[in-house]
Design an enzyme around this catalytic site. Structure first.
Site, short mmCIF file in Angstrom:
data_model
loop_
_atom_site.label_atom_id
_atom_site.label_comp_id
_atom_site.label_asym_id
_atom_site.label_seq_id
_atom_site.Cartn_x
_atom_site.Cartn_y
_atom_site.Cartn_z
N ASP A 171 -46.21 71.91 -37.18
CA ASP A 171 -45.05 72.36 -37.96
C ASP A 171 -45.18 72.04 -39.44
O ASP A 171 -44.27 71.46 -40.05
CB ASP A 171 -43.76 71.74 -37.41
N GLU B 32 -37.66 81.04 -35.06
CA GLU B 32 -37.57 79.67 -35.57
C GLU B 32 -38.35 79.56 -36.87
O GLU B 32 -38.90 80.53 -37.38
CB GLU B 32 -38.12 78.68 -34.52
#
Length: 506
Positions: free
Chosen positions: A15, A192
Site C-alpha cells: 500500500d 479502494e
C-alpha cells in the site's frame, strides 16, 4: 537517467504512498507503507534519487498512536497517504479495528509524529467509516478527505459504499458535511485506495479496484472539480497484471509522483510469485514503481511493472557492538523495546509462556527481503527456551527452537502441526533458517521455496527439516502482511549474540 529497481522496497511493504518535497538542496521523496498489527508502525523511507531508499523512521513509535494491541490478525495500520504542505508532513490512515481513521503530522518525516487525531463524522460522534483515506487541498485551502467506504464495525460491518468524500476542518478534525458518493471505478470489486491530483487545471481521481489479489488494477477518472462529476478514462485499467503470466502480479494501489528526471512515476504494490503456475508469493505484497506518460488527450498511461531486482544483500549484527536496535526491527502488537533489551553483549528476550501461536508472542524480527534467503543466529538458551522463526501470523509460522535439552523444528499451518526433535547437549548454538529455491522438474518449480531448518552444535551442522514454503505464502495465509523472520522466547531468558542474514533474488 534514473534506474527503476523493482521491487523498489523489498519484502512486506504494501500500500505505498509517496510525496516529493523540493528544497534548496534538491528534491527528496518520502514513502509510507502499511504495517497492520506490527510495531513500530508505518515506516517512512526517504530517497534523493529514487534508486536508493533509507528507512529513516516510523510514524507510530509510542504506545497509543495506534491501538493495535488487541486488533485481530490483519487489523491495524491500513493504507497510508503521505503529503506535504507549507512545511508540514501530513499522513492519513485507517487503524482498522483499532482507533479508526487518523491524521498524523510532523515537520520532519523521520519523526517525531503527532499522536494522531481521529477524523470525525460531522456530528462528532465517531470516526469516519472507511479505509484507505487520501488528503488533498484545493486552491483556497479546502481540505478533501476521500476514502473507500468499507464499514468495519457496527450493524453494517462488511458493507461497501464505494468511494466516499468529505471536506474536513483540520482544527477540529471534524467532517464539514455528510459523505458524498464519488466515482467508484469501472465495476470491479473493492474500489479502494483513492488519490486526488490536480494536474493542468483538471482533477484526477485514481483508485484501485478488483481486489488486492490477482484481479487488482488501477483505474482513473477526471473532472474540473475535486468533488466531480468525473469522466471515466477510455483505457482503464491503467495498469493490471490480471490474466497475464508477468513475473509481478497483483499490481495496483498506486500513487503518482514526479520523479528525479521530471517524468511522472507510479508507485504501487505487487507480489513476486514463484512456482510453475505463478501461484505462490512468499514475501507478500511489496512496493514497485513504473513510468507514467501523459498522452495528448490529457489522460495518463502507466507502463506494465517490469521485474528489476537489486543485487543480493548481507546484514550482519553483533549485538555486543550495538547500543540500540535499528529501525528494521518490528514486533507483533508491541514495540520491540518492550519485549527485548540489549544486555551483556546480547539481545535478551524474556519469555512469558506465550508461543508463536499467541497473538502477542515474545518475538522481534525483520522482514524477509529476498526470495532466496538464509538467516543464522548465535543463541544462548541456558536460562530459557526460544529460537528462530519465520512468521506470517499466529496460525502460520515455522521455527527451530532450543532449550531444556531439546532441539525442535516445527511447522504450524493453520490447525496442522508437525515437529522434528532431537536431544540437545549444549546451551550455546547457532540456529539456521534458510529459504531456498526449490528443485523443479525441467526447470519449473512447483512451490515458492523450501524452508530448511537446522542448527550447528559444537561445530556440527544438524539438518532437522525441510518445509514447503507455499504454506507461508500470501495466497495461503490469512494475513495481508508478509514473511517476518525473527527470534523469540517461549520461557525464561534467551540471549541472542549475533544475527546474519543474506539473500538474493536469482
Amino acid at each position: 537517467m534514473t534506474t527503476l529497481y523493482n521491487p523498489l522496497l523489498n519484502g512486506f511493504h504494501p500500500d505505498p504512498s509517496v510525496v516529493r518535497v523540493d528544497s534548496a538542496d534538491g528534491p527528496e521523496w518520502f514513502l509510507a507503507t502499511s504495517t497492520f498489527e506490527y510495531l513500530p508502525g508505518i515506516p517512512i523511507h526517504r530517497s534523493r534519487d529514487f534508486e536508493n531508499w533509507e528507512l529513516i523512521g516510523h510514524v507510530a513509535t509510542r504506545p497509543g498512536q495506534l491501538a493495535v494491541e488487541d486488533v485481530p490478525t490483519a487489523g491495524g495500520a491500513w493504507a497510508p497517504t503521505i503529503r506535504h504542505r507549507d512545511g508540514v508532513f501530513h499522513l492519513v490512515i485507517t487503524d482498522a479495528m483499532g482507533r479508526g481513521m487518523l491524521h498524523f503530522t510532523a515537520t520532519d518525516a523521520a519523526g517525531p509524529w503527532s499522536d494522531g487525531d481521529l477524523i470525525l463524522k460531522q456530528d462528532g460522534s465517531a470516526s469516519l467509516d472507511g479505509i484507505d483515506p487520501d488528503i488533498a487541498w484545493d486552491a483556497d485551502g479546502t481540505v478533501y478527505v476521500t476514502y473507500s467506504g468499507l464499514i468495519l464495525s457496527g450493524d453494517g460491518i462488511g458493507q461497501h459504499l464505494g468511494i466516499q468524500q468529505v471536506t474536513v476542518d483540520l482544527e477540529s478534525h471534524r467532517a464539514l458535511e455528510e459523505p458524498r458518493s464519488m466515482w467508484s471505478g469501472t465495476g470491479g470489486g473493492f474500489p479502494e485506495a483513492p488519490h486526488l491530483y490536480e494536474v493542468d487545471d483538471r482533477w484526477y481521481l485514481m483508485i484501485a479496484e478488483g481486489g488486492t489479489e490477482r484481479g487488482h488494477g488501477v483505474s482513473i477518472a477526471r473532472g474540473t472539480s475535486p468533488v466531480g462529476p468525473f469522466e471515466t478514462a477510455p483505457h482503464n485499467p491503467l495498469v493490471s497484471a490480471r490474466s497475464t503470466t508477468r513475473p509481478v502480479q497483483n499490481t495496483g494501489h498506486g500513487d503518482l509522483v514526479i520523479g528525479p528526471d521530471g517524468d511522472w512515476l507510479c508507485v504501487l504494490l505487487g507480489v513476486r510469485p514463484r512456482s510453475m503456475t505463478r501461484a505462490f508469493s512468499a514475501l507478500g505484497r511489496e512496493t514497485f514503481v513504473t513510468p507514467v506518460r501523459w498522452e495528448d488527450d490529457g489522460w495518463p498511461a502507466i507502463d506494465p511493472v517490469l521485474l528489476n531486482p537489486r543485487a543480493g544483500t548481507r546484514v550482519e549484527i553483533a549485538f555486543a557492538d550495538s547500543h540500540e536496535l535499528d529501525h528494521e526491527w518490528i514486533a507483533v502488537r508491541a514495540l520491540p523495546g518492550s519485549l527485548a533489551e540489549l544486555c551483556d553483549g546480547a539481545l535478551v528476550l524474556h519469555g512469558d509462556g506465550c508461543t508463536l501461536d499467541d497473538p502477542r508472542p515474545i518475538f522481534v524480527g525483520r522482514r524477509q527481503e529476498h526470495l532466496t534467503n538464509a538467516v543464522t543466529v548465535s543463541i544462548d538458551v541456558g536460562a530459557g527456551v526460544g529460537g528462530l522463526a519465520v512468521r506470517y501470523d499466529e496460525r502460520f509460522h515455522v521455527e527451530v527452537e532450543a532449550g531444556e535439552g531439546v532441539l525442535t523444528a516445527r511447522a504450524v499451518v493453520a490447525d496442522l502441526v508437525q515437529e522434528w526433535t532431537v536431544p540437545l547437549t549444549s546451551t550455546t548454538l547457532d540456529l539456521h533458517l534458510d529459504s531456498r529455491r526449490p528443485d523443479g522438474d525441467g526447470g519449473f518449480p512447483r512451490t515458492s521455496d523450501v524452508l530448511h531448518l537446522g542448527a550447528t552444535v559444537d561445530g556440527e551442522r544438524i539438518d532437522l527439516a525441510a518445509v514447503d514454503g507455499r504454506f507461508l505464502a500470501s495466497e495461503t495465509c490469512e494475513s495481508f502482511t508478509g514473511r517476518v523472520i525473527g527470534v523469540y522466547a517461549r520461557s525464561g531468558d534467551v540471549a541472542v549474540r549475533s544475527w546474519v542474514a543474506e539473500g538474493d533474488d536469482e
